[in-house]
Design an enzyme around this catalytic site. Structure first.
Site: not given
Ligand code: M6R
Length: 602
Positions: A2, A27, A99-100, A478, A482, A485, A501, A597
């Site tokens: 938000c 974001r 927000n929140g 990671e 990716k 996501e 395992h 974001k």
């Molecule tokens: O802004 P931050 O690095 O604290 O964010 C943490 C995660 O939300 C962020 O890395 C998220 O996993 C990304 N979308 C990864 O691509």
């Protein structure tokens, strides 16, 4: 996640709000809205989906002349992304954006409903505006009604409220979620981060948790639990660090290609001829430190995990890593000889910020590795090291991960030097390897095209396993994140030696294994693990500098002299693979569904 903007003044308010919201678009959000009071009259617009839908709805509306205004982009938490759930939320004569998360909203809502209040949305936010209007008639004093309202709320919030009963005023409050006030003479701006007000405001004040107040006649009146207080603004940068795609199809793609350059910036002035130095930290700061704990979320957590191998191997200092949302509630035992590091691209991740506050409360020395200066995490921690990745717009983090990992690698050598635990010869060879990183991150001719062609074979199946050992295990995590996501396909990262395992039970031709097989670290071990999967007919895409006959698909890497050089080269390949699969599936690469974001709620 938000976003909030607000403005008090005589300029065209719709444009200011829409421009501000567009700066927060990257974001992630699923609906947007604005509300304006001008000539004592309330007007509001809301739209589901992208900001262009709101722009379309407001195209015949203008708002010149003095007035107050608030705007919001919503990332759904309570209730679906519908117009009714979008902010601003209306009472009878007031509007609120928030927000929140209001944790006690059910309780407040029940009380209000008992008093006959009718709720239109499923959100926690709507309770704020009704509570304000319930409080107002008691004394007919708008600020007191707002203050009472804020005191009832539990949870995290950044709130702006406007009301016909005080048509020249914006009421504001902050606790846990970011909010700032921008100043340009008598013009006052609000925003949840500084990008919407850069170029508009000259001075800024970042509100602290527990602060609230109101703006009237060009003046901000600020309170906290001790009563009215004064505050100091600071100059706001005048440069808009806006990012353009520069000919790339997506921000994510541009950010992948930028990594070679930004890594040089990350090292600049820190990687010196004689040693690695961070002007942000001095020896005194590390005095008494005997171990390191790192907290982070998502991609930043993966970078933390990779660095834990480096802290132990290169600096010989014990290092543990925790997911911030788990750390917060495990009643952790903290000891003062621990350096508490948080990692965050945005600097606003709620779980990471709260973990940081817990560590500070426990008396630990805290250090933030962050990409955004002046963010909540940077302002809260004792020291901070900026990663210098530049603005990252793709929701799927790429260059932030690379630069975080680079900073942590350098930090391990820096700490090892200060503590005298790193062998000088090793330090020298690590430094030499660092100098090769920008080159290893240049994408060679034909690689992207090859990955594009390969990607068509990886659009279905019943899942992906990214496997690796040692630092290549966090890289596998990671790579899988990716892919998840932006392709919405199921992928897992796994330590290669752990497959037998349990997960190997899933192996068949429709299970895709992405095998990270560096030559410089445990090659024979990972090779055996991949052979075990191949023997069970898993489809293997091997990424390695060494030819591997059992691979169904193979990407030959160029560098094999040092594990970190191989790490960064393979990182790029996994990023491009996720990108190309996502493009083939027709997904929104930069703003994938359901994601934000900057994750400012827990
Ligand atoms: O802004 P931050 O690095 O604290 O964010 C943490 C995660 O939300 C962020 O890395 C998220 O996993 C990304 N979308 C990864 O691509």
């Amino acid at each position: 996640m938000c976003g909030i903007v607000g403005y008090v003044g005589a300029k065209e308010k719709k444009e200011i709000l829409l421009e501000g919201l567009s700066e927060l678009e990257y974001r992630g959000y699923d609906s947007a809205g604005i509300a304006v009071i001008e000539n004592d009259k309330l007007t509001s617009f809301k739209a589901v989906g992208k900001l262009k839908n709101l722009q379309e709805k407001t195209k015949n509306y203008t708002s010149s002349g003095f007035g107050v205004s608030i705007g919001h982009t919503r990332w759904a938490t309570h209730g679906k992304p519908t117009e009714l759930n979008a902010h601003p939320h209306l009472g009878k004569y007031s509007f609120v954006v928030h927000n929140g998360i209001i944790e006690n909203y059910q309780e407040i809502k029940k009380g209000l409903q008992k008093n006959g209040v009718n709720f239109l949305s499923q959100t926690d936010t709507e309770t704020i505006v009704h509570l304000f209007e319930q409080n107002y008639p008691k004394e007919q004093k708008a600020f007191e009604a707002f203050e009472d309202t804020i005191k009832t709320l539990e949870g995290a919030y950044a709130v702006l409220l406007i009301s016909e009963v005080a048509p020249d005023t914006i009421f504001f409050a902050k606790s846990g979620s970011p909010l700032l006030i921008g100043f340009d003479n008598e013009e006052i701006y609000f925003a949840s981060s500084d990008t919407p007000i850069i170029g508009k405001a000259k001075e800024v004040y970042y509100l602290e948790d527990g602060e609230y107040g109101y703006v009237k006649e060009g003046k901000v009146i600020l309170f906290d639990k001790g009563g009215e207080k004064s505050f100091q603004t600071k100059a706001l940068t005048l440069d808009k660090i806006s990012a353009q795609k520069d000919g790339y199809r997506f921000f994510m793609e541009k950010e992948i290609y930028e990594q070679s350059r930004v890594m040089s910036e990350t090292m600049m002035g820190r990687l010196k001829d004689e040693c690695i130095d961070f002007e942000e930290i001095d020896e005194a700061f590390l005095e008494g430190i005997e171990n390191i704990k790192i907290c982070a979320c998502g991609t930043s957590y993966h970078s933390a995990l990779a660095s834990s191998y480096l802290f132990e191997r290169l600096a010989k200092i014990p290092c543990s890593v925790e997911i911030a949302s788990e750390f917060r509630y495990k009643e952790p035992l903290l000891s003062k000889n621990t350096l508490f590091i948080v990692i965050s691209q945005s600097g606003e991740t709620a779980d990471t910020l709260e973990a940081l506050k817990m560590a500070k409360k426990g008396g630990l020395k805290t250090l933030a590795i962050c990409n955004v200066d002046n963010s909540s995490i940077v302002r809260t921690s004792d020291r901070s090291i900026l990663t210098r990745a530049g603005i990252e717009k793709g929701v799927a983090s790429t260059k932030a991960f690379a630069t975080q990992t680079m900073v942590l690698w350098m930090l391990s050598l820096f700490i090892g030097r200060i503590k005298g635990t790193t062998d000088a010869k090793i330090a020298k060879s690590e430094k030499d390897a660092m100098l090769h990183i920008p080159k290893a991150l240049l994408i060679p001719d034909g690689l992207h095209e090859k990955i594009h062609r390969l990607s068509k074979r990886y659009l279905h199946g019943h899942g992906f396993f990214y496997i690796g050992r040692d630092i290549f295990y966090p890289l596998a995590l990671e790579g899988a994140l990716k892919l998840k996501e932006i392709s919405y396909l199921h992928a897992e990262g796994y330590p290669a030696g752990e497959m037998k395992h349990g997960p190997i039970a899933l192996a068949d031709s429709k299970l895709f294994t992405i095998a990270l097989m560096p030559r410089s670290l445990h090659y024979e071990k990972i090779k055996s693990n991949v052979e075990e999967l191949s023997a069970r007919d898993s489809t293997i895409l091997a990424i390695s500098p060494c030819a591997f006959d059992l691979a169904d698909d193979f990407i030959l890497t160029q560098h094999d002299s040092h594990p970190m050089i191989e790490f960064f080269e393979m990182m790029i390949i996994t990023q491009l693979l996720a990108l190309e699969i996502s493009v083939r599936l027709g997904n929104d690469v930069d703003m994938p569904r359901n994601l934000a974001k900057s994750v400012t709620v827990e």
